[in-house]
Scaffold this motif. Sequence first.
Motif, PDB file in Angstrom:
ATOM      1  N   TYR A 180      -7.732  32.035 -25.432  1.00 32.07           N
ATOM      2  CA  TYR A 180      -7.555  33.474 -25.590  1.00 32.07           C
ATOM      3  C   TYR A 180      -8.439  34.183 -24.563  1.00 32.07           C
ATOM      4  O   TYR A 180      -9.642  33.924 -24.502  1.00 32.07           O
ATOM      5  N   LEU A 181      -7.839  35.050 -23.766  1.00 33.75           N
ATOM      6  CA  LEU A 181      -8.507  35.623 -22.602  1.00 33.75           C
ATOM      7  C   LEU A 181      -8.807  37.101 -22.786  1.00 33.75           C
ATOM      8  O   LEU A 181      -8.005  37.833 -23.375  1.00 33.75           O
ATOM      9  N   GLU A 182      -9.959  37.519 -22.251  1.00 34.94           N
ATOM     10  CA  GLU A 182     -10.320  38.926 -22.233  1.00 34.94           C
ATOM     11  C   GLU A 182     -10.758  39.317 -20.833  1.00 34.94           C
ATOM     12  O   GLU A 182     -11.499  38.576 -20.169  1.00 34.94           O
ATOM     13  N   GLU A 183     -10.302  40.494 -20.370  1.00 37.03           N
ATOM     14  CA  GLU A 183     -10.755  41.023 -19.095  1.00 37.03           C
ATOM     15  C   GLU A 183     -12.232  41.426 -19.215  1.00 37.03           C
ATOM     16  O   GLU A 183     -12.663  41.973 -20.243  1.00 37.03           O
ATOM     17  N   LEU A 184     -13.021  41.167 -18.177  1.00 37.20           N
ATOM     18  CA  LEU A 184     -14.441  41.495 -18.223  1.00 37.20           C
ATOM     19  C   LEU A 184     -14.688  42.993 -18.227  1.00 37.20           C
ATOM     20  O   LEU A 184     -15.740  43.450 -18.697  1.00 37.20           O
ATOM     21  N   ASN A 185     -13.727  43.789 -17.731  1.00 35.55           N
ATOM     22  CA  ASN A 185     -13.911  45.239 -17.707  1.00 35.55           C
ATOM     23  C   ASN A 185     -13.499  45.901 -19.014  1.00 35.55           C
ATOM     24  O   ASN A 185     -13.532  47.127 -19.135  1.00 35.55           O
ATOM     25  N   GLY A 186     -13.087  45.096 -19.991  1.00 33.95           N
ATOM     26  CA  GLY A 186     -12.729  45.624 -21.292  1.00 33.95           C
ATOM     27  C   GLY A 186     -11.322  46.173 -21.401  1.00 33.95           C
ATOM     28  O   GLY A 186     -10.883  46.563 -22.489  1.00 33.95           O
ATOM     29  N   GLN A 187     -10.588  46.202 -20.291  1.00 37.19           N
ATOM     30  CA  GLN A 187      -9.219  46.693 -20.316  1.00 37.19           C
ATOM     31  C   GLN A 187      -8.290  45.637 -20.918  1.00 37.19           C
ATOM     32  O   GLN A 187      -8.541  44.437 -20.800  1.00 37.19           O
ATOM     33  N   PRO A 188      -7.208  46.048 -21.571  1.00 33.63           N
ATOM     34  CA  PRO A 188      -6.276  45.069 -22.119  1.00 33.63           C
ATOM     35  C   PRO A 188      -5.565  44.298 -21.008  1.00 33.63           C
ATOM     36  O   PRO A 188      -5.325  44.844 -19.928  1.00 33.63           O
ATOM     37  N   LEU A 189      -5.265  43.056 -21.269  1.00 33.42           N
ATOM     38  CA  LEU A 189      -4.510  42.232 -20.331  1.00 33.42           C
ATOM     39  C   LEU A 189      -3.027  42.455 -20.638  1.00 33.42           C
ATOM     40  O   LEU A 189      -2.502  41.950 -21.627  1.00 33.42           O
ATOM     41  N   ARG A 190      -2.383  43.229 -19.808  1.00 33.16           N
ATOM     42  CA  ARG A 190      -0.987  43.575 -20.055  1.00 33.16           C
ATOM     43  C   ARG A 190      -0.066  42.648 -19.262  1.00 33.16           C
ATOM     44  O   ARG A 190      -0.341  42.303 -18.116  1.00 33.16           O
TER      45      ARG A 190
END
Length: 265
Positions: A39-49
């Motif tokens: 499960y991945l999260e962008e480091l800038n806190g933006q959603p991964l679309r």
Amino acid sequence: NDPSQAQVVALAGAPSLTVSRRVKVARVVRETPDAVSLYLEELNGQPLRFRAGQFMSVDVVVDGVRLRRAYSLAAPAAGPGSEAPHITIKRVPDGRVSNLLNQTAHEGMQLDVLGPSGSFVLEPGLAGAARHVLLVAGGSGITPIMSLVATTLHQEPSARVTLVYGNRAEGDVIFRERLDALVAASEGRLVVDHVLSDASSSWGGARGLLDGATLGGRLDTLGVALSAVDECFVCGPTPMMDAARELLLGRGLPKARLHEERFGS
């Protein structure tokens, strides 16, 4: 070398279309003994679309060698679960990256990725259209198909989806519980037909290698008329895909309705 002793090394570089960006692994889920979801999260806190059916390219360094592999996003692109995008990686024989990530991926690690990318996507249907989507998957080919199933059911309340999914044995079926839950919630709009080539004696479902003859037989049993199929997506091992293509086109499915995603290094 033992791949468990190798290290995943993030590759630095300015963001661009050809240089990867860094993301965090927020959660690791063991799907089967040979498949893991990251499960991945962008480091800038933006959603991964992303769009259902697309993939991420992962850059790693194994034993000093830079390698890039593409892994499909298995989460829905809209609706429940879309807030938790993840790639699913099945271990393959002698696969340096797939073995490494299956053995060493952990919560909090960082990976460098490109994407999402890919055109193995289902274009939105007309509002209220009751179209029939046929999906054929083999093994890890279920990863983009899983996203297509859940996204279509959520975005198109009148759509029907039929999935024929081939594996070796019960323990190899990736996302079995998730598929069961989607079937239960679909009010009859989703049919999932499992086909196992080496099932146990207790298996009550379909048996056989998912070749052209088996696929044709399953479509007959399920009452799927290709003339009534609006879109068809196929993903899995090359022999299965070649057989499915021959069977589907031979039965009259228009080529424009057939979409294929072929995995390769």
